[in-house]
Design a protein around this motif. Structure first.
Motif, mmCIF file in Angstrom:
data_model
loop_
_atom_site.group_PDB
_atom_site.id
_atom_site.type_symbol
_atom_site.label_atom_id
_atom_site.label_comp_id
_atom_site.label_asym_id
_atom_site.label_seq_id
_atom_site.Cartn_x
_atom_site.Cartn_y
_atom_site.Cartn_z
ATOM 1 N N GLU A 63 0.822 -1.214 0.000
ATOM 2 C CA GLU A 63 0.000 0.000 0.000
ATOM 3 C C GLU A 63 0.857 1.266 0.000
ATOM 4 N N LEU A 64 2.053 1.192 0.572
ATOM 5 C CA LEU A 64 2.974 2.332 0.523
ATOM 6 C C LEU A 64 3.333 2.656 -0.919
ATOM 7 N N GLU A 65 3.577 1.636 -1.713
ATOM 8 C CA GLU A 65 3.890 1.859 -3.124
ATOM 9 C C GLU A 65 2.712 2.434 -3.883
ATOM 10 N N ARG A 66 1.497 1.994 -3.519
ATOM 11 C CA ARG A 66 0.313 2.433 -4.252
ATOM 12 C C ARG A 66 -0.200 3.800 -3.795
ATOM 13 N N ASP A 67 -0.295 4.028 -2.462
ATOM 14 C CA ASP A 67 -0.946 5.223 -1.932
ATOM 15 C C ASP A 67 -0.023 6.179 -1.193
ATOM 16 N N GLY A 68 1.249 5.867 -1.090
ATOM 17 C CA GLY A 68 2.151 6.720 -0.330
ATOM 18 C C GLY A 68 2.118 6.364 1.147
ATOM 19 N N TRP A 69 2.533 7.307 1.986
ATOM 20 C CA TRP A 69 2.689 7.027 3.414
ATOM 21 C C TRP A 69 1.388 6.686 4.125
ATOM 22 N N ILE A 70 0.260 7.212 3.659
ATOM 23 C CA ILE A 70 -1.019 6.859 4.287
ATOM 24 C C ILE A 70 -1.330 5.384 4.054
ATOM 25 N N GLY A 71 -0.777 4.818 2.994
ATOM 26 C CA GLY A 71 -0.969 3.404 2.694
ATOM 27 C C GLY A 71 -0.348 2.482 3.722
ATOM 28 N N VAL A 72 0.649 2.962 4.464
ATOM 29 C CA VAL A 72 1.258 2.139 5.509
ATOM 30 C C VAL A 72 0.208 1.757 6.542
ATOM 31 N N VAL A 73 -0.603 2.715 6.949
ATOM 32 C CA VAL A 73 -1.642 2.461 7.953
ATOM 33 C C VAL A 73 -2.806 1.679 7.343
ATOM 34 N N THR A 74 -3.280 2.103 6.189
ATOM 35 C CA THR A 74 -4.434 1.430 5.585
ATOM 36 C C THR A 74 -4.089 0.019 5.125
#
Length: 102
Positions: A63-74
């Motif tokens: 998700e970090l690759e797809r959405d950036g740093w917010i992807g880490v949590v989601t």
């Protein structure tokens, strides 16, 4: 077996042992070692508690690759929510059926 050795030899509590195994799975995935282990061991590596740590890191990184740093949590919640929800539901059902002696 590793968990039992940690509890017997190092005298870790079950909670500390479980946390250690989750972190070990997360670290193994971070270094790219967990996927080859799953290919070699199959269910022996994909079912135990170490796979939960693997799922946390794997979901967060994808998700970090797809959405950036917010992807880490989601990513953490997206990948592990089914397992966590199942644990809560089945624990509740077991609590309704089984009564402790007292």
């Amino acid at each position: 077996m590793i968990g039992q050795i940690l509890m017997d030899a190092v005298k870790l509590t079950p909670a500390h042992t479980m946390s250690t195994l989750v972190v070990a799975g997360a670290v193994a995935d971070a270094f790219g070692l967990y996927d080859p282990l799953v290919k070699f061991a199959g269910a022996g590596a994909s079912v135990p508690i170490t796979s939960f740590g693997n799922s946390l890191v794997h979901g967060a990184l994808s998700e970090l690759e797809r959405d950036g740093w917010i992807g880490v949590v989601t990513g953490i919640f997206e990948v592990t929510s089914a397992g966590i929800s199942s644990a809560i539901i089945f624990s509740f059902l077991a609590a309704l059926i089984v009564r402790p002696k007292g």
